[in-house]
Scaffold this active site. Structure first.
Site, PDB file in Angstrom:
ATOM      1  N   HIS A  63      -9.699 -29.817 -34.013  1.00  0.00           N
ATOM      2  CA  HIS A  63     -10.541 -28.672 -33.656  1.00  0.00           C
ATOM      3  C   HIS A  63     -11.542 -29.028 -32.548  1.00  0.00           C
ATOM      4  O   HIS A  63     -12.721 -28.721 -32.621  1.00  0.00           O
ATOM      5  CB  HIS A  63     -11.271 -28.127 -34.880  1.00  0.00           C
ATOM      6  CG  HIS A  63     -10.336 -27.715 -35.987  1.00  0.00           C
ATOM      7  ND1 HIS A  63      -9.407 -26.706 -35.821  1.00  0.00           N
ATOM      8  CD2 HIS A  63     -10.166 -28.182 -37.240  1.00  0.00           C
ATOM      9  CE1 HIS A  63      -8.709 -26.575 -36.946  1.00  0.00           C
ATOM     10  NE2 HIS A  63      -9.148 -27.470 -37.816  1.00  0.00           N
ATOM     11  N   LYS A 118       0.832  -1.199   0.000  1.00  0.00           N
ATOM     12  CA  LYS A 118       0.000   0.000   0.000  1.00  0.00           C
ATOM     13  C   LYS A 118       0.867   1.251   0.000  1.00  0.00           C
ATOM     14  O   LYS A 118       0.557   2.234  -0.678  1.00  0.00           O
ATOM     15  CB  LYS A 118      -0.922   0.008   1.226  1.00  0.00           C
ATOM     16  CG  LYS A 118      -1.751   1.294   1.347  1.00  0.00           C
ATOM     17  CD  LYS A 118      -2.740   1.232   2.489  1.00  0.00           C
ATOM     18  CE  LYS A 118      -3.531   2.546   2.569  1.00  0.00           C
ATOM     19  NZ  LYS A 118      -4.611   2.490   3.567  1.00  0.00           N
TER      20      LYS A 118
END
Length: 515
Positions: free
Chosen positions: A275, A137
């Site tokens: 595929h 922070k």
């Protein structure tokens, strides 16, 4: 500002001695705790114990040691805020400029097969994430490190300017919040699973990057491959690549699809995928026979495809595989002789799975599918079917061989994109109709592909027939038995067509849509 004080407390001590020694050589005061302090002192690096900073002893078996204002004020104070500076002086507290922390090994702990609940809970870090969050922070002033891979870069910057750059601190802070977020997500997932909360009010999961990919489905799309931290064995994420080019996005998708199908079978099976749809599936007395059937199912489409087997690949099978171009061969194991044959091709990817669980032992996993602005979560489809589950709805009962082929076809059709129709005969697929907007269209494709092999074959449909037209098409092609879920308001129409043409039909009561 130069880095003057550093707090170092790590579970993973990789590289920490050399890093701390370099800092100490530059006059940085090192504060440390527990085992880290012991190690650094043993290596002759001056260390200030955390209790000397807090004025309070570590207690409760080390559960409380850094949760103290002397630590968190030193991390969170805004250095150019006059009120903060005055308060620090009033409280006789000093700043901490660098935090090096990695966390208790929660993931490694719960990965143990015999881990106890108490041991898992004890390995939830509290002080570590709190320090990391405080430092991250306040990254405008504090450097925070959670990854040993960043040590060298930080030292280079410190050598040049005495401190890290703001840009570096921003990147490190972002990395920290990703790290603590992943850590908390894993804990939340573990505890939720124990409580049976499969679909909680918020769904937080974490994945770890396996590799960056050259691109996604297409060259203009960015992509990467991530794995669940504790992914199970026998998956594409845990497979070991033995040979060949780096996997692509489409390779991974297709390999995953092939594995899902081959895991349906306990007998020797081989699956060819193109595929994300099966183009050939075969079972046999051994993997060599199974591959021959998978190849014969569609010798055209298998070219450039992915082949998965549920048994070790031997040299005879390897020689057949080597006759055509394949992207990937994936199997539990390859014999040395098979590897010698297959590695003659530079680019073929060979993936070793290790032992596969029996099909009946498969348990559902939670699958996540992204949609724009959200995601869908569902169980994987591991439903299995036995002969006892079938409802015979026609005048003619299927023969024993037809029942065998129907169950084989059912295992495969669930993995074909909907609408799906699949034809099978002699323990192999002979026609696959995938991803069509109507079921008759899918049937036409499967029957055309099968050609003469359609006569006497069985047909599997992933969902019910909304009318009798698909059965009429099947009858003309000479199909002798059909398996389908049933449940249409026009089931009687389909049953009537089947009866009129001597087709045996069974219903499963289970649908297998795959979109």
């Amino acid at each position: 500002m130069a880095i003057r004080r550093a707090l170092i407390s790590v579970s993973d001590k990789t590289g920490i001695v050399d890093f701390a020694r370099e800092l100490a050589a530059r006059g940085v005061e090192i504060i440390s705790t527990g085992g880290t302090a012991v190690l650094l002192e043993k290596e002759g690096i001056p260390v200030v114990g955390i209790s000397d900073v807090t004025g309070f002893p570590e207690c409760l078996d080390g559960r409380v040691k850094t949760l103290h204002p002397a630590v968190h004020a030193g991390l969170l104070a805004i250095r150019d805020n006059e009120e903060h500076r005055q308060k620090m002086e009033e409280l006789d507290l000093d700043y901490i400029d660098l935090v090096v922390v990695n966390l208790y090994p929660f993931k490694q702990t719960i990965a143990k097969p015999d881990v106890s609940y108490e041991d898992a809970i004890e390995n939830i870090d509290i002080g570590g994430p709190t320090m990391l969050r405080s430092a991250a922070k306040n990254h405008a002033f504090v450097t925070v490190v959670v990854d040993a891979a960043d040590y060298a870069g930080i030292l280079e910057e410190v050598k040049v300017g005495g401190d890290t750059t703001l840009d570096t601190r921003k990147k490190l802070a972002a990395k920290v919040f990703r790290h603590t977020g992943a850590y908390d997500a894993l804990i939340g997932e573990y505890l939720s699973k124990l409580q049976g909360e499969a679909l909680p009010e918020s769904y937080t999961v974490t994945y770890e990057k396996v590799q960056d990919l050259r691109y996604g489905e297409n060259p203009h799309q960015k992509a990467a491959f991530y794995a669940k931290p504790l992914a199970g064995a026998g998956s594409i994420t845990t497979a070991v690549q033995l040979h060949g080019k780096e996997l692509s996005y489409n390779n991974i998708n297709d390999a995953n699809a092939a594995l899902a199908i081959v895991k349906e079978f306990d007998e020797p099976a081989v699956v060819a995928v193109k595929h994300m749809n099966p183009c050939g599936v075969g079972i046999g007395a051994d993997v060599h026979e199974a591959y021959q059937k998978a190849y014969a199912a569609d010798p055209t489409s298998i070219f450039g495809g992915i082949v998965a087997a549920n048994r070790a690949i031997g040299v005879e099978t390897a020689e057949l595989l080597n006759e055509i171009f394949l992207e990937i061969v994936i199997a539990p194991e390859f014999t040395p002789a098979a590897l010698e044959v297959l590695t003659k091709k530079k680019n073929i990817r060979l993936m070793k799975l290790g032992e596969l669980a029996a099909a009946k032992e498969r348990k559902p996993e939670w699958l996540v599918t992204s949609v724009e602005g959200g995601m869908l979560v569902q169980e994987s489809d591991v439903h299995t079917l036995t002969e006892a589950d079938l409802k015979i709805v026609t005048e003619r009962r299927p023969t024993a061989e037809e029942l065998k082929q129907l169950l084989f076809a059912w295992k495969v059709v669930k993995h074909v994109k909907s609408n799906a129709i699949l034809l099978a005969s002699d323990n192999m697929t002979v026609g696959v109709g995938a991803g069509q907007m109507n079921r008759v269209g899918a049937a036409r494709i499967a029957i055309e592909q099968a050609g003469d092999k359609a006569r006497g074959a069985v047909l599997a449909s992933d969902a019910f027939f909304p009318m009798g037209d698909t059965l009429e098409l099947a009858a003309k092609a000479g199909i002798k038995a059909v398996i389908q879920p049933g449940g249409s308001i026009k089931d009687e129409e389909s049953i009537a067509v089947a009866n009129a043409n001597g087709i045996a039909m069974v219903m499963t009561g289970v649908r297998h849509f795959k979109h």
